[in-house]
Design an enzyme around this catalytic site. Structure first.
Site, PDB file in Angstrom:
ATOM      1  N   GLY A   1       0.780  -1.213  -0.165  1.00 43.75           N
ATOM      2  CA  GLY A   1      -0.189   0.067   0.007  1.00 43.75           C
ATOM      3  C   GLY A   1       0.972   1.330   0.123  1.00 43.75           C
ATOM      4  CD  GLN A   2       0.301   7.326   0.712  1.00 45.39           C
ATOM      5  OE1 GLN A   2      -1.060   7.107   1.406  1.00 45.39           O
ATOM      6  NE2 GLN A   2       0.482   8.529   0.323  1.00 45.39           N
TER       7      GLN A   2
ATOM      8  CE1 TYR B   1      -9.015   7.283   8.024  1.00 45.37           C
ATOM      9  CE2 TYR B   1      -8.793   4.832   7.402  1.00 45.37           C
ATOM     10  CZ  TYR B   1      -8.205   6.070   7.737  1.00 45.37           C
ATOM     11  OH  TYR B   1      -6.971   6.174   7.603  1.00 45.37           O
TER      12      TYR B   1
ATOM     13  CE  LYS C   1      -7.086   4.141  10.372  1.00 43.78           C
ATOM     14  NZ  LYS C   1      -6.147   3.109  10.439  1.00 43.78           N
TER      15      LYS C   1
END
Ligand code: VAH
Length: 309
Positions: free
Chosen positions: A9-10, A135, A139
């Site tokens: 991933g990033q 999201y 988190k």
């Protein structure tokens, strides 16, 4: 030995190389649902399969898990139940492996863990967290779950609340802050960019080299110094789309910025802080970002000009 989930991933795609440089590539086990560009040990792992994750961690005798596999904010809004299954199911599987095998544990939180009722300026380390996105719910829940595994089972869990991360190696997928990466690619390709986030929308941002340094610094910090664990506010830059355009125009004077606002991602961005306070991270483990907007822009444009040639 370190096992990284979401390794392509990033963040992961750069973290595995940084960790390899420091600890040796044989000690960095990359795992993801798909293979990628890495010459060190790789294992195909879907983090919703806890048994598989445990077997790989045991097989390689790792002592640390860096759990990065997750769906980001905009994607999570498109498929909230799937996001819960991956973001929370994957997280508790990784925490269980860390508990069973007594591993040190890192997973990122995000400025997305804050919501509309959180103070937007100089957001404190300890404050209201009532996010209005799946999201964000993931988190905040993740922060509480990681703290629980620390207090209840003694797992050495640590995390940071990442701002929007900007990098030239692997583009982010499905984030709200992705505009801040796209704008550099488009500046090189066509000297113009149409932003889906409206003018004047401030968010915290950070260049990937600072993010990688922060992970390693936190994981190597003396645990006796840590009053917090999950997760530390860290930031480097607070900027809106027009600030990126101004910084780019220093190098590409003819660059133009237009707007075509995406209401979904704008609403997510509006629910997040404008700039968070990193004092706790500075005091407890010496966090200090090296890149401001100008330095990041210079490096991004140089690296992308070479990459996109
Ligand atoms: C996202 N890049 O946009 C991620 C990050 C703070 C933003 O969590 O969802």
């Amino acid at each position: 030995r370190i096992l990284v989930t979401g390794a392509f991933g990033q963040i992961g795609s750069e973290l595995i190389n940084k960790l390899s440089d420091i600890y040796g590539q044989d000690n960095v086990i990359a795992t993801d649902i798909k293979s990628g560009n890495y010459s060190g040990p790789f294992e195909k792992v879907d983090v919703t399969d806890g048994k598989r994750l445990y077997e790989v961690a045991k097989q390689y005798k790792v002592d640390t898990i860096m759990h990065l596999a997750a769906l980001l904010s905009a994607t999570a809004e498109k498929m909230p139940k799937r996001a819960w299954d991956i973001n929370m199911g994957g997280l508790i599987n990784a925490l269980e492996v860390a508990k069973e095998l007594d591993l040190q544990f890192f997973t990122p939180s995000s400025i997305g863990a804050f919501g509309p009722t959180t103070p937007k300026e100089h957001t404190p380390q300890d404050t209201i967290q009532r996010p209005t996105t799946m999201y964000g719910v993931n988190k905040v829940s993740g922060e509480l779950l990681c703290d629980y595994y620390y207090y209840r089972f003694g797992v050495d869990t640590r995390g940071v609340r990442f701002p929007g991360l900007i990098s030239y190696v692997t583009p982010p997928g499905g984030g709200t802050t992705d505009y801040a990466v796209e704008i550099y690619y488009e500046a090189i390709k066509q000297k113009s960019y149409t932003s889906y986030i409206k003018e004047g929308t401030y968010m915290d941002m950070m260049y990937m080299p600072d993010a990688l340094t922060a992970i390693i610094q936190l994981m190597e910090a003396n645990p006796d110094q840590l009053k917090h664990r999950n997760a530390f506010n860290i930031s480097a830059i607070s900027a809106a789309p027009e600030d990126f355009a101004k910084a780019i125009q220093v190098y590409i004077p003819e660059f133009t910025l237009e707007y075509d606002v995406d209401p979904v991602r704008q609403q997510i961005a509006d629910s997040w802080p404008n700039c968070i306070d990193s004092t706790a991270a500075q005091e407890e483990w010496g966090f200090k970002a090296q890149y401001d907007l100008q330095a990041m822009t210079k490096d991004m444009l140089e690296k992308l000009a070479a990459k996109l040639k």
